[in-house]
Design a protein around this motif. Sequence first.
Motif, PDB file in Angstrom:
ATOM      1  N   ARG A   1       0.968  -1.100  -0.026  1.00 26.43           N
ATOM      2  CA  ARG A   1      -0.084   0.002  -0.043  1.00 26.43           C
ATOM      3  C   ARG A   1       0.743   1.432  -0.064  1.00 26.43           C
ATOM      4  NH1 ARG A   1      -4.706   1.915   4.344  1.00 26.43           N
ATOM      5  NH2 ARG A   1      -4.975   3.855   3.415  1.00 26.43           N
ATOM      6  N   TYR A   2       1.990   1.303   0.790  1.00 27.85           N
ATOM      7  CA  TYR A   2       2.598   2.484   0.964  1.00 27.85           C
ATOM      8  C   TYR A   2       3.781   2.742   0.275  1.00 27.85           C
ATOM      9  CZ  TYR A   2      -0.901   3.581   4.685  1.00 27.85           C
ATOM     10  OH  TYR A   2      -2.016   4.042   5.144  1.00 27.85           O
ATOM     11  N   LEU A   3       4.553   1.600   0.010  1.00 21.01           N
ATOM     12  CA  LEU A   3       5.903   1.684  -0.391  1.00 21.01           C
ATOM     13  C   LEU A   3       5.957   1.148  -1.826  1.00 21.01           C
ATOM     14  CD1 LEU A   3       7.505   0.245   2.576  1.00 21.01           C
ATOM     15  CD2 LEU A   3       7.558   2.775   1.911  1.00 21.01           C
ATOM     16  N   ASP A   4       5.035   0.524  -2.442  1.00 21.72           N
ATOM     17  CA  ASP A   4       5.181  -0.315  -3.564  1.00 21.72           C
ATOM     18  C   ASP A   4       4.608   0.359  -4.975  1.00 21.72           C
ATOM     19  OD1 ASP A   4       6.459  -2.004  -5.412  1.00 21.72           O
ATOM     20  OD2 ASP A   4       4.733  -3.537  -5.288  1.00 21.72           O
TER      21      ASP A   4
ATOM     22  N   TYR B   1      10.855   1.646   5.873  1.00 25.88           N
ATOM     23  CA  TYR B   1      11.571   0.427   5.300  1.00 25.88           C
ATOM     24  C   TYR B   1      13.023   0.645   4.925  1.00 25.88           C
ATOM     25  CZ  TYR B   1      12.496  -3.943   2.867  1.00 25.88           C
ATOM     26  OH  TYR B   1      13.076  -5.195   2.338  1.00 25.88           O
ATOM     27  N   PHE B   2      13.934   0.385   5.613  1.00 27.37           N
ATOM     28  CA  PHE B   2      15.324   0.453   5.407  1.00 27.37           C
ATOM     29  C   PHE B   2      16.408  -0.499   5.663  1.00 27.37           C
ATOM     30  CE2 PHE B   2      14.265   1.360   9.614  1.00 27.37           C
ATOM     31  CZ  PHE B   2      15.244   0.780  10.616  1.00 27.37           C
ATOM     32  N   GLY B   3      17.573  -0.425   5.132  1.00 26.04           N
ATOM     33  CA  GLY B   3      18.628  -1.453   5.074  1.00 26.04           C
ATOM     34  C   GLY B   3      19.842  -0.760   5.631  1.00 26.04           C
ATOM     35  N   MET B   4      20.547  -1.821   6.103  1.00 26.30           N
ATOM     36  CA  MET B   4      21.831  -1.382   6.711  1.00 26.30           C
ATOM     37  C   MET B   4      22.959  -2.634   6.065  1.00 26.30           C
ATOM     38  SD  MET B   4      20.636  -2.735  10.445  1.00 26.30           S
ATOM     39  CE  MET B   4      18.818  -1.901   9.715  1.00 26.30           C
ATOM     40  N   ALA B   5      24.112  -1.803   6.299  1.00 25.70           N
ATOM     41  CA  ALA B   5      25.230  -2.809   5.796  1.00 25.70           C
ATOM     42  C   ALA B   5      25.199  -4.289   6.800  1.00 25.70           C
ATOM     43  CB  ALA B   5      26.628  -2.228   5.924  1.00 25.70           C
ATOM     44  N   TRP B   6      25.624  -5.299   6.255  1.00 24.93           N
ATOM     45  CA  TRP B   6      25.600  -6.498   6.982  1.00 24.93           C
ATOM     46  C   TRP B   6      26.532  -6.522   7.857  1.00 24.93           C
ATOM     47  CZ3 TRP B   6      22.805 -10.718   7.703  1.00 24.93           C
ATOM     48  CH2 TRP B   6      21.688 -10.943   6.680  1.00 24.93           C
ATOM     49  N   SER B   7      27.746  -5.876   7.838  1.00 29.97           N
ATOM     50  CA  SER B   7      28.802  -5.646   8.830  1.00 29.97           C
ATOM     51  C   SER B   7      28.553  -4.795   9.980  1.00 29.97           C
ATOM     52  CB  SER B   7      30.058  -5.005   7.884  1.00 29.97           C
ATOM     53  OG  SER B   7      29.794  -3.699   7.510  1.00 29.97           O
ATOM     54  N   ARG B   8      27.283  -4.129   9.755  1.00 27.68           N
ATOM     55  CA  ARG B   8      26.921  -3.346  11.051  1.00 27.68           C
ATOM     56  C   ARG B   8      25.662  -3.676  11.523  1.00 27.68           C
ATOM     57  NH1 ARG B   8      28.918   2.045  11.028  1.00 27.68           N
ATOM     58  NH2 ARG B   8      28.245   1.916  13.057  1.00 27.68           N
TER      59      ARG B   8
END
Length: 118
Positions: free
Chosen positions: A29-32, A82-89
């Motif tokens: 609904r909100y992001l796609d 909705y957000f991502g972060m680096a695997w290392s952190r």
Amino acid sequence: MSYDLAVWEGVRPADDKSARRAFRELYDRYLDGEVLEPPSERITAYVAALLERWCDITDDENETSPWSVGPLIDGASGPVVYFGMAWSRSEEASAYAAGLADSMGLLCFDVQEDRLRP
């Protein structure tokens, strides 16, 4: 590769299956969609609090930000971010993000583990 979280406003789902369903509905609904809504006040405040701890990756001259994309607020629409972060952190940053969401009365969904946090 990034480690992704979704944070939203609402009533805590009864279980992880219900949370997954709620996440998919919010995402669709909100992001796609083609038109994003401005983020709600609570989601805006949440993103601002995350950025008080670590700068936006778009402003990261010292490469200390855990975020994988930016501006971080661009992943927000209506009652969800909705957000991502680096695997290392991701261990440190996701624990902080989940705890912050809880302290602000928001729900945090771990997309990789397909479950609510904390």
